[in-house]
Design an enzyme around this catalytic site. Structure first.
Site, PDB file in Angstrom:
ATOM      1  N   HIS A 177       0.874  -1.195   0.000  1.00  0.00           N
ATOM      2  CA  HIS A 177       0.000   0.000   0.000  1.00  0.00           C
ATOM      3  C   HIS A 177       0.902   1.233   0.000  1.00  0.00           C
ATOM      4  O   HIS A 177       1.479   1.587   1.025  1.00  0.00           O
ATOM      5  CB  HIS A 177      -0.910   0.026   1.228  1.00  0.00           C
ATOM      6  N   HIS A 233       1.636   5.363  -1.733  1.00  0.00           N
ATOM      7  CA  HIS A 233       1.298   6.536  -2.552  1.00  0.00           C
ATOM      8  C   HIS A 233       2.592   7.133  -3.087  1.00  0.00           C
ATOM      9  O   HIS A 233       3.422   7.616  -2.297  1.00  0.00           O
ATOM     10  CB  HIS A 233       0.571   7.589  -1.709  1.00  0.00           C
ATOM     11  N   LYS A 288      -9.313  -0.302  -6.123  1.00  0.00           N
ATOM     12  CA  LYS A 288      -9.388   0.329  -4.802  1.00  0.00           C
ATOM     13  C   LYS A 288     -10.721   1.008  -4.590  1.00  0.00           C
ATOM     14  O   LYS A 288     -11.158   1.806  -5.419  1.00  0.00           O
ATOM     15  CB  LYS A 288      -8.248   1.360  -4.703  1.00  0.00           C
ATOM     16  N   HIS A 334     -10.522   1.209   1.540  1.00  0.00           N
ATOM     17  CA  HIS A 334     -10.350   2.208   2.602  1.00  0.00           C
ATOM     18  C   HIS A 334     -11.613   2.087   3.446  1.00  0.00           C
ATOM     19  O   HIS A 334     -12.672   2.581   3.050  1.00  0.00           O
ATOM     20  CB  HIS A 334     -10.171   3.623   2.034  1.00  0.00           C
ATOM     21  N   HIS A 381      -4.717  -0.520   5.659  1.00  0.00           N
ATOM     22  CA  HIS A 381      -4.309   0.275   6.830  1.00  0.00           C
ATOM     23  C   HIS A 381      -5.280   0.148   7.998  1.00  0.00           C
ATOM     24  O   HIS A 381      -5.882   1.114   8.413  1.00  0.00           O
ATOM     25  CB  HIS A 381      -4.073   1.743   6.476  1.00  0.00           C
ATOM     26  N   ASP A 439       1.386   2.605   3.518  1.00  0.00           N
ATOM     27  CA  ASP A 439       0.543   3.795   3.333  1.00  0.00           C
ATOM     28  C   ASP A 439       1.400   5.053   3.396  1.00  0.00           C
ATOM     29  O   ASP A 439       0.922   6.100   3.833  1.00  0.00           O
ATOM     30  CB  ASP A 439      -0.603   3.839   4.348  1.00  0.00           C
TER      31      ASP A 439
END
Ligand SMILES: NC(=O)N[C@@H](CC(=O)O)C(=O)O
Ligand SMILES: [Zn+2]
Ligand SMILES: [Zn+2]
Length: 343
Positions: A10, A12, A96, A133, A171, A244
């Site tokens: 995970h 970004h 996602k 999420h 997460h 994350d």
């Protein structure tokens, strides 16, 4: 200690000039990463994922062998054809689900789960996992309860409706999520971040408000932190590494209305090693960091190794990021472990 080179399930990386900072930071440690699609505008098609992948690859350090595993952002309009094209294109490894408005760049997210039933049915056919999420956005639900309410109202019914769907609850932050994942079938797993293992809401709020600990889902009370440490170090293959790591510039974090996200790519494996060491579970770090995620996604395990030593390593006060700078997790303090490079 030496372990199989880990993957980050995970991450970004953002886009544009900041890729020059984010891609090498992750490629230093990780072999592969599941790259989140919440760009502006979001990555919603196989073609967009393929071109984003090329932009990432352009910043891979020579010889790093780093492979980005792309994802698509589900919207109310994601069609079965879009899912099939993503699967056929070969760059996309998961889709996602962001409930609309739940987190950074989620305005185009899903408004009601019914809208994505056709996409989910095609994902089952293609064996593509759903990454979630897991927070409700209802204004009457307290921010600290949003993960648990999402499980009860949405995730549990969704898994009952689609028992074959592979689901990763991303997460996770609560004892409730940890229990839910443990009690669900083998096709339900979770990622856990370094910040949710190392910190609780006291770290963010006692003695002054500390915006660099603010991420979503928000840090919870210490009993939840303890439950996450237990899950991560349990040796259960349902829990695996997903940092994350989510960079925002110093100015956008240190603001009257600051952005959510912790930047942990610098030192992520070292931070997890600290957690496992403190829990007396260093022998379980390799499963969590390097085996279980690959197994869940049906990927071959990495064959290279990395070596960590128990030696303090300072974290810079800030790191350059595009035209600005980012404050990494642990800024100005020490990591307790150091990655030996090259291996
Ligand atoms: N975790 C965060 O607090 N922020 C992430 C979004 C997300 O993963 O929800 C981001 O993109 O900044
Ligand atoms: Zn999220
Ligand atoms: Zn994220």
């Amino acid at each position: 200690m030496t372990l199989t080179r880990p993957d980050d399930f995970h991450l970004h990386l953002r886009d544009g000039a900041v890729l020059a900072a984010t891609v090498p930071a992750t490629a230093r440690t990780f072999s592969r990463a599941i790259v989140m699609p919440n760009l502006k505008p979001p990555v919603t098609t196989a073609a967009q994922a393929a071109s984003y992948k090329e932009r990432i690859m352009a910043h891979c350090p020579a010889g790093s062998g780093f492979t980005p595993l792309m994802t698509l952002y589900l919207t109310d309009k994601t069609s079965p054809d879009t899912v099939r094209e993503a699967w056929a294109g070969g760059d996309v490894y998961a889709l996602k689900l962001y409930p609309a408005g739940a987190t950074t760049n989620s305005d185009d997210g899903v408004t009601t789960l019914e809208k994505i039933y056709p996409a989910l049915e095609t994902m089952i056919e293609c064996n593509l996992p759903l990454l979630v999420h897991g927070e409700v956005t209802d204004s009457d639900i307290d921010i600290f309860d949003r993960e648990k309410v999402f499980i009860d109202r949405h995730l549990q019914p969704l898994i009952q409706r689609y028992p074959e769907l592979k689901v990763v609850m991303e997460h996770i932050t609560t004892a409730d999520a940890s229990a839910f994942v443990s009690e669900s079938g083998a096709n339900v797993a979770a990622t856990i971040t370094p910040q949710h293992l190392l910190y609780n809401r006291n770290h963010m709020l006692v003695g002054g408000i500390k915006p660099h600990y603010y991420c979503l889902p928000i840090l919870k009370r210490n009993i939840h932190q303890a439950a996450l440490i237990k899950a991560a170090t349990s040796g259960s293959s349902k829990f695996f590494l997903g940092t994350d790591s989510a960079p925002h510039t110093k100015e956008t974090k240190e603001s009257a209305c600051g952005c959510a996200g912790c930047y942990s790519a610098f030192g992520a494996l070292e931070l997890y090693a600290e957690v496992f060491d403190q829990a007396g579970a260093l022998d379980r770090l390799e499963g969590f960091a390097s085996h279980y995620g690959a197994d869940f996604y049906g990927l071959p395990r990495n064959t290279e190794t990395v070596t960590l030593k128990r030696e303090a390593c300072p974290v810079p006060e800030s790191l350059p990021m595009g035209d600005s700078k980012v404050i990494p997790l642990r800024a100005g303090e020490d990591l307790q472990w150091t990655l030996c490079t090259p291996n």
